[in-house]
Design an enzyme around this catalytic site. Structure first.
Site, short mmCIF file in Angstrom:
data_model
loop_
_atom_site.label_atom_id
_atom_site.label_comp_id
_atom_site.label_asym_id
_atom_site.label_seq_id
_atom_site.Cartn_x
_atom_site.Cartn_y
_atom_site.Cartn_z
N LEU A 1 53.71 75.28 66.69
CA LEU A 1 54.55 76.40 66.26
C LEU A 1 53.75 77.45 65.50
CD1 LEU A 1 57.61 74.43 64.76
CD2 LEU A 1 57.11 74.92 67.15
N THR A 2 53.09 77.02 64.43
CA THR A 2 52.51 77.93 63.45
C THR A 2 51.28 78.64 63.99
OG1 THR A 2 53.28 76.44 61.73
CG2 THR A 2 51.67 78.08 61.09
N GLY B 1 48.34 57.96 32.26
CA GLY B 1 47.32 58.50 31.38
C GLY B 1 46.03 58.77 32.14
N GLY B 2 44.90 58.46 31.53
CA GLY B 2 43.61 58.72 32.16
C GLY B 2 43.42 57.99 33.48
N ILE C 1 48.14 71.81 63.71
CA ILE C 1 48.73 70.95 64.73
C ILE C 1 48.32 69.50 64.44
CG2 ILE C 1 49.05 70.57 67.18
CD1 ILE C 1 49.88 73.37 66.02
N GLU D 1 57.09 72.48 57.50
CA GLU D 1 58.37 72.71 58.17
C GLU D 1 59.14 73.86 57.53
OE1 GLU D 1 58.06 71.34 60.82
OE2 GLU D 1 59.06 69.41 60.98
#
Length: 387
Positions: A124-125, A340-341, A156, A364
């Site tokens: 799509l993109t 924490g760390g 993709i 999406e």
């Protein structure tokens, strides 16, 4: 989820959860840090039937409700979000074929997709378009009994390993409004199809995300989804309802993994003579994490139920994707705070969850676009109710 699943579907979810605990979680840190493609895990997912969950009879034997699919996706993402992504586009293509494909198209692809011997993805993109799909430049020009496809697509998933690409392209670049000139072609990799590069990523490793180029790829006219031009944009919008449910479920899975790790750590770690969960600030983190995750899961399942009822779920899927992805981002950050760390160390998994979570915010359709769509749909529904 009592009442939402049949006994058979509940068993499916439990089998996948056991697979995640037994086979995925012990190896994911090594695979993820090496960027290795999880070939063995993908093969195991094929054996479990994960690629056939959206393929109905007579083409497949393992189809389940969208609610069950969402819960399976959550379990996979709890183990490794990349595995849930590997089935995401594949499932959308299965839905597109089931809902809009011709008999020949269903027979050609769905049986092989059900057992995973053919894996599918979406294209799509584009580099300059992002969430504006109607601005795409990839075209398919009719030439006799074929279309000649020219253009490029970005991000993709599984581009190197998919045997079928549902390509969104313009069959009529001059059409007005623009969406009427958009179609979906079912493209099999071949001459002219090139994976030009793999894209480096913050997270979502192991499964590749690529730029692909269509250099005058000839595709037979029979590969036009549904057999008629100009319906591709509407078809893909229906497919993306399931795609956004997948993304929402992935977000819940990643957030759940972060919360469960944080909860266990807070039970075991002591500071000032008591487990750290008993310190109010840490206990508040855990309470907020569990509450928002439950809300995200319920939004996701509500959207899935609308799909199962045959109703439009664009609003509900958008809400679920928006809320669940933002929740995952906050929960994974809070899990680092609880650790924490150690939360910043690659010896613990929470740093991976934190790197994977942002994908759901931009995937999406970005959350900024989602908010625009949700607002528009709220107004449209209100106007319909008042007419």
């Amino acid at each position: 989820m009592p009442g939402r699943l049949t006994a058979e579907e509940q068993a499916v979810v439990e089998v996948v959860a056991e697979y995640v605990d037994r086979d995925v979680r012990p190896v994911v840190r090594e695979l993820e840090q090496a960027g290795s493609y999880p070939e063995k895990l993908i093969d195991q997912m094929k054996e479990l039937g994960c690629f056939g969950l959206a393929v109905p009879p007579p083409y497949g034997e393992g189809s389940v409700s969208t609610v069950c699919y969402a819960l399976v996706t959550e379990e996979l993402a709890r183990g490794w979000m990349s595995l849930a992504g590997a089935v995401g586009g594949h499932t959308v293509v299965a839905h597109l074929l089931t809902a809009f494909g011709t008999d020949d198209q269903r027979q050609r692809y769905l049986p092989a997709m059900a057992d995973g011997s053919v894996r599918a993805t979406m294209a799509l993109t584009e580099a300059g378009g992002g969430s504006d799909l109607q601005a795409m430049r990839t075209t398919a020009r009719r030439d006799g009994d074929a279309y000649v496809v020219s253009g490029a697509k970005m991000w993709i998933t599984n581009a190197r390993r998919s045997g079928l690409i549902a390509l969104l392209c313009k069959t009529d670049p001059e059409a007005e409004p623009r969406h009427r000139g958009i179609s979906i072609l079912l493209v099999e990799p071949g001459h002219g199809y090139t994976v030009s590069r793999d894209l480096g990523k913050l997270g979502y490793r192991g499964v590749e995300s690529c730029e692909v180029v269509f250099g005058d790829v000839r595709v037979p006219t029979g590969a036009l989804l549904g057999g008629e031009e100009g319906h591709g944009f509407a078809q893909m919008m229906r497919g993306l309802e399931v795609g956004r449910i997948n993304v929402a479920a992935r977000a819940v899975g990643v957030g759940r993994a972060a919360y469960e790790d944080a909860l266990r750590y807070a039970e075991q770690r002591e500071a000032f003579g008591k487990p750290i969960w008993q310190h109010q600030s840490i206990g508040n983190y855990l309470a907020d994490m569990a509450t928002t995750l439950q809300a995200a899961r319920l939004l996701t399942l509500a959207a899935a139920e609308r799909v199962d009822a045959g109703e439009r779920a664009d609003l509900e899927a958008g809400m679920a994707k928006l809320f669940a992805s933002e929740t995952a981002m906050q929960v994974t950050l809070d899990a680092i705070r609880v650790h924490g760390g150690y939360g910043y160390s690659t010896e613990y998994d929470v740093e991976r969850y934190f790197r994977d979570a942002p994908l759901m915010i931009v995937g999406e359709g970005t959350n900024e676009i989602q908010r625009n769509l949700i607002a528009r749909q709220l107004v449209e529904r209100d106007l319909r109710l008042r007419q």
